[in-house]
Motif scaffolding. Structure first.
Motif, PDB file in Angstrom:
ATOM      1  N   GLU A 137       0.830  -1.210   0.000  1.00 43.43           N
ATOM      2  CA  GLU A 137       0.000   0.000   0.000  1.00 43.43           C
ATOM      3  C   GLU A 137       0.860   1.255   0.000  1.00 43.43           C
ATOM      4  O   GLU A 137       2.017   1.253   0.420  1.00 43.43           O
ATOM      5  CB  GLU A 137      -0.902   0.019   1.242  1.00 43.43           C
ATOM      6  CG  GLU A 137      -0.128   0.134   2.539  1.00 43.43           C
ATOM      7  CD  GLU A 137      -1.004   0.034   3.790  1.00 43.43           C
ATOM      8  OE1 GLU A 137      -2.071  -0.628   3.709  1.00 43.43           O
ATOM      9  OE2 GLU A 137      -0.614   0.611   4.826  1.00 43.43           O
ATOM     10  N   ARG A 139      -0.211   5.823   0.380  1.00 50.47           N
ATOM     11  CA  ARG A 139      -1.314   6.610   0.899  1.00 50.47           C
ATOM     12  C   ARG A 139      -1.149   8.097   0.607  1.00 50.47           C
ATOM     13  O   ARG A 139      -0.081   8.572   0.229  1.00 50.47           O
ATOM     14  CB  ARG A 139      -1.435   6.406   2.405  1.00 50.47           C
ATOM     15  CG  ARG A 139      -0.288   7.018   3.195  1.00 50.47           C
ATOM     16  CD  ARG A 139      -0.306   6.564   4.640  1.00 50.47           C
ATOM     17  NE  ARG A 139       0.639   7.290   5.460  1.00 50.47           N
ATOM     18  CZ  ARG A 139       1.379   6.738   6.412  1.00 50.47           C
ATOM     19  NH1 ARG A 139       1.283   5.431   6.643  1.00 50.47           N
ATOM     20  NH2 ARG A 139       2.195   7.479   7.145  1.00 50.47           N
ATOM     21  N   TYR A 221      -5.895   5.362   1.474  1.00 52.45           N
ATOM     22  CA  TYR A 221      -4.976   4.284   1.125  1.00 52.45           C
ATOM     23  C   TYR A 221      -5.203   3.848  -0.317  1.00 52.45           C
ATOM     24  O   TYR A 221      -6.342   3.779  -0.788  1.00 52.45           O
ATOM     25  CB  TYR A 221      -5.196   3.071   2.025  1.00 52.45           C
ATOM     26  CG  TYR A 221      -4.725   3.227   3.444  1.00 52.45           C
ATOM     27  CD1 TYR A 221      -3.373   3.071   3.778  1.00 52.45           C
ATOM     28  CD2 TYR A 221      -5.629   3.504   4.469  1.00 52.45           C
ATOM     29  CE1 TYR A 221      -2.940   3.197   5.095  1.00 52.45           C
ATOM     30  CE2 TYR A 221      -5.205   3.622   5.791  1.00 52.45           C
ATOM     31  CZ  TYR A 221      -3.868   3.472   6.089  1.00 52.45           C
ATOM     32  OH  TYR A 221      -3.444   3.592   7.389  1.00 52.45           O
ATOM     33  N   ARG A 223      -4.128   0.384  -2.143  1.00 51.33           N
ATOM     34  CA  ARG A 223      -3.556  -0.872  -1.681  1.00 51.33           C
ATOM     35  C   ARG A 223      -4.031  -2.047  -2.525  1.00 51.33           C
ATOM     36  O   ARG A 223      -4.965  -1.938  -3.319  1.00 51.33           O
ATOM     37  CB  ARG A 223      -3.934  -1.108  -0.218  1.00 51.33           C
ATOM     38  CG  ARG A 223      -5.422  -1.047   0.010  1.00 51.33           C
ATOM     39  CD  ARG A 223      -5.939  -1.315   1.417  1.00 51.33           C
ATOM     40  NE  ARG A 223      -5.110  -0.978   2.525  1.00 51.33           N
ATOM     41  CZ  ARG A 223      -5.567  -0.564   3.711  1.00 51.33           C
ATOM     42  NH1 ARG A 223      -6.888  -0.371   3.865  1.00 51.33           N
ATOM     43  NH2 ARG A 223      -4.762  -0.322   4.710  1.00 51.33           N
ATOM     44  N   ILE A 383       2.974  -1.545  -4.316  1.00 52.80           N
ATOM     45  CA  ILE A 383       1.951  -2.571  -4.493  1.00 52.80           C
ATOM     46  C   ILE A 383       2.469  -3.774  -5.271  1.00 52.80           C
ATOM     47  O   ILE A 383       2.338  -4.913  -4.819  1.00 52.80           O
ATOM     48  CB  ILE A 383       0.704  -1.964  -5.165  1.00 52.80           C
ATOM     49  CG1 ILE A 383       0.116  -0.874  -4.261  1.00 52.80           C
ATOM     50  CG2 ILE A 383      -0.338  -3.044  -5.450  1.00 52.80           C
ATOM     51  CD1 ILE A 383      -1.107  -0.206  -4.810  1.00 52.80           C
ATOM     52  N   THR A 388       5.434  -1.746   2.216  1.00 56.33           N
ATOM     53  CA  THR A 388       4.660  -0.713   2.893  1.00 56.33           C
ATOM     54  C   THR A 388       5.251   0.661   2.611  1.00 56.33           C
ATOM     55  O   THR A 388       6.446   0.899   2.850  1.00 56.33           O
ATOM     56  CB  THR A 388       4.632  -0.954   4.406  1.00 56.33           C
ATOM     57  OG1 THR A 388       4.201  -2.294   4.650  1.00 56.33           O
ATOM     58  CG2 THR A 388       3.680   0.015   5.090  1.00 56.33           C
TER      59      THR A 388
END
Length: 396
Positions: A137, A139, A221, A223, A383, A388
């Motif tokens: 993910e 953001r 987010y 993701r 992704i 992360t």
């Protein structure tokens, strides 16, 4: 900023002296006004939460000019400018008419999309530090921007026709906003700065005071929802989506899906230590505040940036693949919304359901627009590689 999450799925005048006929004829010959009016093809009522079932409404426009082309000027000295007189720039300027954005099925620009995909596939993965986690993910962290009774997805070109919405992200968003506007006017309340998107939800109100309660945190987010993200492609710019149902009017008692919950650090009751008088809203314990989680689909038809329902062009895939009708897997948007209130006995209501005063009509809109290279970078590093990331890159 890290929030505890809920895994549940989810508006008679005065008399005048008559002019001599000859003078009247001269004056009338010197004045000409043309007006073109195009009838609006759809009527929407404010504060209903209803989505129009028709395609794009016709463009409402009134264009006024000082004289039709080819019509001679008035012969009256007071009506006609002197040959040497300058015509003001204001008089010469074309009338300002804002075009109504398209609605209904909006096809993607296929050459532009293919170019975006080619650039994505040709981009190299940036090496990830060993300490980076494995949540696939990235953001955008946003703050409240403005509030309007506008919705450029559901009611484009109809200012004031929607129930009230609270917007984050692009600061220029209004009823007339197009995808091109998002890229042209990029001032935003979201970070990273490369996110030019706009996101919005119905405004929350305090039932006791009638005053709006705005978001104090709004994390978006992007993701992967699946165990394998090797087939994920970047978000197409201009994609519009809606999650939730503004027409839903059902109670949201303790334990109901699609309700506001209490978020906290440490142990606590998601449904609150008590409920509002009508049972639809939690009253949170010490240290907890209102939150709402909203999940958008992760499969796209690859053809349209919007649809008449604003949902038909996207859908949820399975753990293995997207359906053949929507073959393109995209990052799944998730809204994680925080409100700086803890709940009251009087409760709250949403602008989309002032009468029912439940949370069931909560919904969200996303109008996606990113710097294409940055979107490619985040999608590939975070992704595709299942690492992360935060707003700017790997979360270290």
């Amino acid at each position: 900023m890290s929030y505890a999450t809920d895994n549940r799925p989810e508006a008679a005048g005065p008399q005048h002296r008559r002019r001599p006929r000859r003078a009247l004829a001269v004056v009338c010959a010197g004045i000409a006004v043309t007006a073109v009016a195009v009838t609006v093809g759809a009527v929407a009522l404010a504060d209903t939460g209803n989505e129009p079932s028709t395609a794009a409404p016709a463009v409402p426009a009134v264009v006024v000019t000082s004289r039709p082309a080819g019509l001679p000027s008035a012969t009256s000295p007071s009506a006609a400018p002197k040959p040497s007189a300058r015509v003001s720039k204001t008089a010469e300027a074309a009338p300002l008419v804002r075009p109504v954005p398209k609605a209904g099925w909006i096809p993607v620009d296929q050459p532009a999309w293919k170019k975006q995909v080619a650039a994505y596939k040709g981009r190299k993965i940036d090496p990830a530090p060993g300490s980076v986690g494995n949540l696939p993910e990235f953001r955008a962290d946003c703050t409240y921007s403005h509030r309007r009774a506008d919705d450029p997805i559901v009611l484009p070109g109809l200012p004031g026709a929607s129930h009230m919405h609270s917007f984050v992200g692009n600061k220029k968003l209004d009823a007339y906003t197009t995808a091109g506007d998002l890229m042209k006017f990029t001032a935003s309340t979201c970070k990273p700065a490369q996110d030019h998107s706009a996101y919005w939800v119905p405004t929350l109100y305090d039932n006791a005071t009638g005053k709006p309660v705005e978001t104090t945190g709004f994390r978006v987010y992007y993701r992967s929802l699946r165990d394998n993200s090797g087939d994920v492609l970047p978000m197409p710019n201009g994609l519009r989506m809606i999650a939730g149902d503004a027409k839903k009017k059902e109670p949201t008692p303790r334990g109901a899906q699609g309700q506001f919950y209490c978020a906290f650090y440490g142990p606590g009751d998601l449904d609150g230590v008590a409920r509002s008088d009508n049972g639809n809203w939690p009253i949170c314990g010490k240290g907890a505040t209102f939150h709402f989680m909203m999940q958008f689909p992760d499969c796209w038809d690859g053809k349209n940036l919007d649809s008449p329902t604003h949902k038909a062009h996207v859908t949820f895939g399975s753990g293995r693949a997207c359906p053949s009708s929507h073959p393109v897997r995209i990052p799944a948007i998730t809204f994680d919304i925080q409100y700086g209130v803890t709940g009251t006995k009087a409760g709250y209501y949403l602008s989309s359901d002032k009468q029912g005063k439940s949370a069931s009509s909560m919904h969200g809109d996303a109008f996606v627009m990113w710097d294409p290279d940055f979107m490619a970078k985040q999608t590939k590093n975070c992704i595709l590689q299942r690492r992360t990331c935060d707003n700017n890159g790997y979360l270290r």
